[in-house]
Design a protein around this motif. Structure first.
Motif, PDB file in Angstrom:
ATOM      1  N   TYR A  79       0.829  -1.202   0.000  1.00 59.60           N
ATOM      2  CA  TYR A  79       0.000   0.000   0.000  1.00 59.60           C
ATOM      3  C   TYR A  79       0.869   1.261   0.000  1.00 59.60           C
ATOM      4  O   TYR A  79       0.646   2.182  -0.791  1.00 59.60           O
ATOM      5  CB  TYR A  79      -0.924  -0.005   1.215  1.00 59.60           C
ATOM      6  CG  TYR A  79      -1.773   1.246   1.329  1.00 59.60           C
ATOM      7  CD1 TYR A  79      -3.011   1.324   0.699  1.00 59.60           C
ATOM      8  CD2 TYR A  79      -1.332   2.350   2.063  1.00 59.60           C
ATOM      9  CE1 TYR A  79      -3.791   2.464   0.788  1.00 59.60           C
ATOM     10  CE2 TYR A  79      -2.109   3.495   2.154  1.00 59.60           C
ATOM     11  CZ  TYR A  79      -3.323   3.548   1.514  1.00 59.60           C
ATOM     12  OH  TYR A  79      -4.084   4.694   1.599  1.00 59.60           O
ATOM     13  N   CYS A  80       1.859   1.293   0.870  1.00 62.55           N
ATOM     14  CA  CYS A  80       2.717   2.483   1.003  1.00 62.55           C
ATOM     15  C   CYS A  80       3.565   2.722  -0.241  1.00 62.55           C
ATOM     16  O   CYS A  80       3.727   3.864  -0.684  1.00 62.55           O
ATOM     17  CB  CYS A  80       3.617   2.343   2.222  1.00 62.55           C
ATOM     18  SG  CYS A  80       2.729   2.427   3.800  1.00 62.55           S
ATOM     19  N   ARG A 116      -0.142   4.375  -2.407  1.00 63.65           N
ATOM     20  CA  ARG A 116      -0.141   5.732  -1.850  1.00 63.65           C
ATOM     21  C   ARG A 116       0.339   6.789  -2.850  1.00 63.65           C
ATOM     22  O   ARG A 116      -0.290   7.856  -2.964  1.00 63.65           O
ATOM     23  CB  ARG A 116       0.717   5.770  -0.578  1.00 63.65           C
ATOM     24  CG  ARG A 116       0.511   7.024   0.254  1.00 63.65           C
ATOM     25  CD  ARG A 116       1.094   6.874   1.648  1.00 63.65           C
ATOM     26  NE  ARG A 116       0.880   8.062   2.431  1.00 63.65           N
ATOM     27  CZ  ARG A 116       1.703   9.106   2.447  1.00 63.65           C
ATOM     28  NH1 ARG A 116       2.803   9.083   1.715  1.00 63.65           N
ATOM     29  NH2 ARG A 116       1.441  10.176   3.179  1.00 63.65           N
ATOM     30  N   LEU A 138      -2.517   7.498  -5.173  1.00 61.19           N
ATOM     31  CA  LEU A 138      -3.578   8.245  -4.501  1.00 61.19           C
ATOM     32  C   LEU A 138      -3.228   9.726  -4.396  1.00 61.19           C
ATOM     33  O   LEU A 138      -4.079  10.602  -4.611  1.00 61.19           O
ATOM     34  CB  LEU A 138      -3.822   7.675  -3.102  1.00 61.19           C
ATOM     35  CG  LEU A 138      -4.533   6.327  -3.031  1.00 61.19           C
ATOM     36  CD1 LEU A 138      -4.497   5.788  -1.603  1.00 61.19           C
ATOM     37  CD2 LEU A 138      -5.971   6.455  -3.506  1.00 61.19           C
ATOM     38  N   LEU A 139      -1.980  10.003  -4.081  1.00 58.93           N
ATOM     39  CA  LEU A 139      -1.539  11.400  -3.976  1.00 58.93           C
ATOM     40  C   LEU A 139      -1.665  12.110  -5.319  1.00 58.93           C
ATOM     41  O   LEU A 139      -2.108  13.259  -5.395  1.00 58.93           O
ATOM     42  CB  LEU A 139      -0.091  11.459  -3.478  1.00 58.93           C
ATOM     43  CG  LEU A 139       0.138  11.079  -2.012  1.00 58.93           C
ATOM     44  CD1 LEU A 139       1.628  11.014  -1.694  1.00 58.93           C
ATOM     45  CD2 LEU A 139      -0.546  12.063  -1.073  1.00 58.93           C
ATOM     46  N   ILE A 172     -10.608   2.128   0.515  1.00 59.46           N
ATOM     47  CA  ILE A 172      -9.631   2.381   1.573  1.00 59.46           C
ATOM     48  C   ILE A 172     -10.243   2.111   2.941  1.00 59.46           C
ATOM     49  O   ILE A 172      -9.610   1.494   3.807  1.00 59.46           O
ATOM     50  CB  ILE A 172      -9.100   3.839   1.499  1.00 59.46           C
ATOM     51  CG1 ILE A 172      -8.291   4.030   0.213  1.00 59.46           C
ATOM     52  CG2 ILE A 172      -8.224   4.153   2.713  1.00 59.46           C
ATOM     53  CD1 ILE A 172      -7.907   5.470  -0.056  1.00 59.46           C
TER      54      ILE A 172
END
Length: 205
Positions: free
Chosen positions: A15-16, A20, A23-24, A42
């Motif tokens: 995920y990280c 992520r 998503l940003l 999420i």
């Protein structure tokens, strides 16, 4: 480390590192108000992870929750790529409609800009179509295709962003061409009307 701990760490690390950043980028492009479906995924992912910390949860129950969390992770990254591809496609299409002219064919050495640009576009469209066909029965393959399309669309966007000055001239040229064609049409229409009027005078006379 137990099997459940390893799986949970893998999910969170994936995920990280992979989701992520996407998503940003999505939030930068469209804001948080337009991510309803993704935000729901999420929340569901977090809910299944949170249940792993329930009191008296068994190892089997924890694996079941983590397996469900994995499913949300897969859907989440697919949704991110699909949304980003749609946003990039819409932006590129908007720029083309506003700025495209025949000048695009001559940018770079021997028109290399147009050759690269159309190559990326064809590759992106081809991979989106393949991804849609694969998504129902092979999500890993679909994900790979969506990611290739995303990279192609982003290359196209970068190519256009590097041509801001040229795009302005292209728009001016486009309007100039339009005005020139319209002017020729008006002139030809006027001349033909004048000829028709002269001929009619002779016929009447």
């Amino acid at each position: 480390m137990s099997e459940e701990d390893k799986l949970q760490n893998d999910i969170l690390l994936y995920y990280c590192e992979n989701i992520r950043p996407l998503l940003l980028e999505l939030k930068l492009r469209r804001g948080d108000d337009h991510l309803l479906g993704i935000n729901n995924e999420i929340r569901a992912l977090n809910d299944h992870i949170a249940r792993c910390y329930s009191e008296n949860i068994t190892s089997q129950q924890r694996m079941e929750q983590l397996s469900k969390a994995e499913g949300h992770v897969r859907r989440l990254i697919l949704d991110c790529f699909k949304q980003l591809n749609m946003d990039l496609f819409s932006k590129i299409e908007s720029i083309e409609k506003k700025y495209y002219s025949n000048l695009w064919l001559y940018w770079g050495e021997n028109g290399e800009f147009w050759e690269q640009y159309t190559s990326f576009r064809s590759k992106a469209q081809e991979n989106v179509l393949l991804a849609k066909k694969k998504e129902a029965f092979d999500q890993d393959e679909a994900l790979a295709k969506y990611e290739i399309a995303f990279q192609c669309y982003r290359e196209m966007e970068n190519m256009l962003l590097q041509k801001k000055k040229e795009l302005c001239w292209s728009r001016i040229y486009r309007w100039g061409t339009y005005i020139s064609k319209w002017g020729k049409f008006v002139l030809i229409t006027f001349i033909l009307s004048l000829i028709a009027s002269v001929i009619s005078l002779f016929l009447i006379g």
